[in-house]
Design an enzyme around this catalytic site. Structure first.
Site, PDB file in Angstrom:
ATOM      1  N   TYR A  97       0.768  -1.345  -0.014  1.00 28.76           N
ATOM      2  CA  TYR A  97      -0.017   0.098  -0.089  1.00 28.76           C
ATOM      3  C   TYR A  97       0.809   1.192  -0.039  1.00 28.76           C
ATOM      4  CZ  TYR A  97      -3.791   3.061   1.724  1.00 28.76           C
ATOM      5  OH  TYR A  97      -4.508   4.059   1.826  1.00 28.76           O
ATOM      6  N   TYR A 121      -6.444   4.445  -6.954  1.00 23.06           N
ATOM      7  CA  TYR A 121      -6.646   4.605  -5.531  1.00 23.06           C
ATOM      8  C   TYR A 121      -7.976   4.124  -4.880  1.00 23.06           C
ATOM      9  CZ  TYR A 121      -6.451   6.431  -0.818  1.00 23.06           C
ATOM     10  OH  TYR A 121      -6.440   6.666   0.800  1.00 23.06           O
TER      11      TYR A 121
END
Ligand SMILES: [Zn+2]
Lengths: 136, 381
Positions: B288, B338
């Site tokens: 991430y 995202y």
């Protein structure tokens, strides 16, 4: 002048902002074992006490990390240096660094607290420590 | 977890990734879930569990009504925003292994560009937890995280150009992924260094994740049931959250050494202990990255390199598609989109199925780490 977003104190941190209004940098000390911590917490993880006393801090420390806060829109239309300070009492807190250019800021730089009205709100701020304290 | 009681990811689905979806967040969630169920060869009628983020705006009952989930036995949500992305799989696995549910859908859908934008600076006070930060100008995630990153730069002697090494890799991977917003648009380090400062001297524009509209979903059931379904078996080998005393999601300033990431180190310890695997056994890693420096912290926390060595590790090509541990092969949150980190889990599944746009050969174990949660997925026999 940057715009200061006002804190919304609750029962656990109102003491900090009330002291700041009087020009004092404080933290809570556990009434049971004397442990201090920042940010404040309602219970001491060491002894379980929920009682505390207010302890005045020296306001002296060193810069752990820092950034220049600048944004094309509100609220920081003027740059501010934001610092993470290691206070000599062994706790860390966020504040601003003043009276110095960003080009002259460095990690571990000794700093000292002062209080100033920023956007009409009294905040603890830091500046490079006075020379005699640096030489200790 | 015992070998006889593994969970499996049996379906993946998504919408397109865009900057303006033109439809409701609920519609994005419903489209992604329906696509994931179709991928699994299941329908809403087979589902009896849901997992999403506490931050997701899509009500479980509204989703059920849209996709035809008749009864929900299990509904849970994971805290900590994108840091909890991989915890969604932990929740779903716990539900199916315990028998509390049979088929669980994980979903995350939002209009994070055309609707509420997470990266915008706060304009007014929030809860008391923000009191020690907002008044001083820490009013946006870029700044909140940068005060953490600056210590890493100081301790290991990095500059912003070093972070750009990752951005170049992410955009190179996205460039050959037709699913990615930045498909066909690689960047050079010079492009990175010419992008504007967001937080000087820490982050430039090309260190930041995208703002995206879109929805993604996963279908989780037991490995036993998965064997009867249509897709190649992808098992959940281990799943954990990583939360450590005195940590904080946005203001992680209070651990003794903030040039490290104790939450990710905890995740690594538990995943490796649970599986008996080590970093050398991981074939592909999804890490991430709301901001590029988080990849550096996680490469070190998961033991792919030693503390302070991530810069050289990336520069030497280790995270490239032909490197020792290809990272974010879809382009990550900088390059693909995202979707709060859950799109990374879809890519982990594709790598194990052998269907990724940038397929790595002979993938057996994929790590999908989101800072405060992590999973290791495996290719079933
Ligand atoms: Zn105590």
């Amino acid at each position: 002048m940057p715009r200061v977003i006002r804190p919304v104190p609750d029962l656990d941190d109102a003491f900090f902002w009330e002291a700041a209004r009087d020009g004092r940098l404080v933290t809570r000390a556990c009434a049971g074992c004397g442990r201090i911590a920042h940010p404040p917490s309602p219970m001491c993880p060491a002894c379980g006490s929920v009682d505390w006393t207010e302890r005045e801090l020296s306001g002296r420390g060193t810069i752990h990390s820092w950034i220049v806060s600048r944004h094309p829109s509100q609220p920081d239309d003027a740059p501010r240096i934001v610092i993470l300070v290691d206070l000599e009492e062994g706790i860390r807190l966020v504040s601003n660094l003043r009276e110095v250019d960003a080009a002259d800021v460095s990690n571990e730089m000794p700093v000292e607290v002062f209080f100033d009205e920023v956007d009409g709100f009294r905040l603890p701020q830091f500046r490079p420590a006075a020379a005699q304290e640096v030489s200790v | 977890m015992a070998a006889s009681a593994k969970a499996a990811i049996v379906g993946i689905g998504q919408t397109e990734f865009s900057k303006n979806s033109g439809r409701s967040e609920l519609q994005l969630a419903a489209e992604a879930v329906r696509a994931a169920l179709a991928d699994a060869g299941l329908s809403g009628r087979d589902v009896d569990g849901t997992v999403t983020f506490t931050q997701d705006t899509n009500d479980e009952l509204a989703l059920a009504r849209a996709v035809g989930i008749e009864e929900i036995r299990w509904a849970s949500r994971t805290p900590f925003g994108g840091g909890g992305a991989s915890a969604t799989v932990e929740h779903a696995a716990a539900a199916v292994i315990s028998g509390m549910a049979n088929v669980v859908v994980v979903y995350r859908a939002f209009n994070e560009r055309s609707g509420h934008r997470f990266g915008q600076p706060a304009q007014q006070a929030r809860s008391a937890g923000f009191n020690f930060y907002l008044p001083y100008g820490l009013d946006a995630p870029t700044k909140m995280y940068s005060l953490w990153f600056q210590r890493y730069m100081h301790v290991y002697g990095l500059t912003n150009a070093d972070f750009g090494l990752y951005s170049v890799v992410a955009r190179r991977h996205a460039a050959t992924n037709p699913n990615a917003w930045f498909h066909g648009k690689p960047i050079t380090l010079a492009d990175h260094q010419n992008s504007r400062w967001i937080v000087e001297p820490i982050l430039r524009l090309l260190d930041c994740c995208q703002e995206s509209d879109g929805g993604v979903a996963l279908v989780v059931t037991t490995a036993e049931r998965a064997r009867d379904l249509r897709q190649p078996l992808v098992t959940v080998e281990a799943a954990t959250q990583g939360n450590v005393i005195d940590g904080d999601v946005l203001f992680n300033y209070y651990h003794p050494d903030i040039a490290r990431f104790p939450e990710a180190e905890m995740g690594a310890r538990i995943l490796y202990e649970t599986t008996g695997l080590g970093p050398a056994d991981i074939d592909v890693a999804m890490l991430y990255e709301n901001f590029s420096p988080v990849v550096f912290y996680q490469l070190e926390a998961y033991g792919f390199c030693k503390p302070g060595e991530a810069r050289d590790f990336i520069a030497d090509g280790h995270i490239d598609l032909d490197g020792t541990i290809p990272v974010n092969t879809h382009g990550g949150l900088l390059g693909e989109a995202y979707i709060h980190g859950v799109n990374n889990i879809l890519e982990a599944v594709r790598q194990l199925r052998g269907t990724a746009a940038n397929q790595v050969s002979d993938v057996r174990h994929v790590l999908a780490a989101a800072g405060r949660s992590a999973i290791i997925l495996g290719r079933g026999a």
